[in-house]
Design a protein around this motif. Structure first.
Motif, PDB file in Angstrom:
ATOM      1  N   LEU A 122       0.824  -1.211   0.000  1.00 51.87           N
ATOM      2  CA  LEU A 122       0.000   0.000   0.000  1.00 51.87           C
ATOM      3  C   LEU A 122       0.855   1.257   0.000  1.00 51.87           C
ATOM      4  N   ARG A 123       2.004   1.203   0.670  1.00 51.52           N
ATOM      5  CA  ARG A 123       2.927   2.351   0.613  1.00 51.52           C
ATOM      6  C   ARG A 123       3.382   2.559  -0.828  1.00 51.52           C
ATOM      7  N   GLU A 124       3.631   1.454  -1.504  1.00 53.98           N
ATOM      8  CA  GLU A 124       4.058   1.500  -2.906  1.00 53.98           C
ATOM      9  C   GLU A 124       2.959   2.128  -3.774  1.00 53.98           C
ATOM     10  N   ARG A 125       1.720   1.708  -3.539  1.00 52.17           N
ATOM     11  CA  ARG A 125       0.587   2.245  -4.296  1.00 52.17           C
ATOM     12  C   ARG A 125       0.399   3.736  -4.049  1.00 52.17           C
ATOM     13  N   TRP A 126       0.577   4.141  -2.782  1.00 55.74           N
ATOM     14  CA  TRP A 126       0.472   5.566  -2.419  1.00 55.74           C
ATOM     15  C   TRP A 126       1.409   6.370  -3.326  1.00 55.74           C
ATOM     16  N   LYS A 127       2.668   5.892  -3.434  1.00 59.26           N
ATOM     17  CA  LYS A 127       3.667   6.584  -4.261  1.00 59.26           C
ATOM     18  C   LYS A 127       3.258   6.577  -5.729  1.00 59.26           C
ATOM     19  N   GLN A 128       2.711   5.453  -6.199  1.00 56.46           N
ATOM     20  CA  GLN A 128       2.295   5.353  -7.610  1.00 56.46           C
ATOM     21  C   GLN A 128       1.179   6.351  -7.919  1.00 56.46           C
ATOM     22  N   TYR A 129       0.182   6.415  -7.035  1.00 61.79           N
ATOM     23  CA  TYR A 129      -0.929   7.349  -7.259  1.00 61.79           C
ATOM     24  C   TYR A 129      -0.431   8.792  -7.217  1.00 61.79           C
ATOM     25  N   GLN A 130       0.470   9.086  -6.268  1.00 60.92           N
ATOM     26  CA  GLN A 130       1.032  10.438  -6.175  1.00 60.92           C
ATOM     27  C   GLN A 130       1.773  10.792  -7.457  1.00 60.92           C
TER      28      GLN A 130
END
Length: 141
Positions: A122-130
């Motif tokens: 989810l941390r990875e996804r946060w960065k991807q969406y940002q």
């Protein structure tokens, strides 16, 4: 601008049954008139969510369906899709899968497990969406 909202499971009732939070988010979306797609992790999870949406209390009815051959798009305000079904994105997507949601939507909701060990993806996804320019927010539930 599209948004990504991350919901961190904190309350005991959601810790015990994380899919209850998914149903709660689907109910809020339905109440707001938003057509929702739930991307389930697998077919068994899709069935669980389907069952839980029938069990939201006597006063609550959320028109929903599992995506598949006999889908009535007009009747299913909430569409639940297993990975083997190609369901079109909707304005609101609740994502329970491991990958970030690709494509066009207004808002994506990510449910973050209570277990800190399980939060890496989810941390990875946060960065991807940002990185894609989404407005990213966090909510404790």
């Amino acid at each position: 601008m599209p948004r990504a909202d991350f919901y961190l499971i904190a309350k005991d009732r959601f810790r015990a049954q994380p899919l209850r939070l998914v149903c709660e988010l689907a109910r809020k979306a339905h109440d707001a008139g938003l057509w929702t797609l739930v991307l389930a992790r697998d077919a068994a999870q899709a069935e669980q969510i389907d069952d839980l949406l029938w069990d939201m209390g006597d006063e609550v009815y959320i028109p929903h369906q599992i995506a598949g051959a006999d889908i009535d798009e007009e009747e299913a305000a909430v569409l639940i899709a297993a990975p083997d079904v190609d369901a079109p994105l909707r304005p609101l997507v609740i994502n329970l899968r491991d990958a970030a949601v690709e494509g066009s939507f207004e808002r994506v909701l990510e449910v973050v497990p209570a277990d800190p060990e399980a939060r890496g993806p989810l941390r990875e996804r946060w960065k991807q969406y940002q990185a894609r320019g989404l407005d990213v927010n966090k909510h404790d539930m």
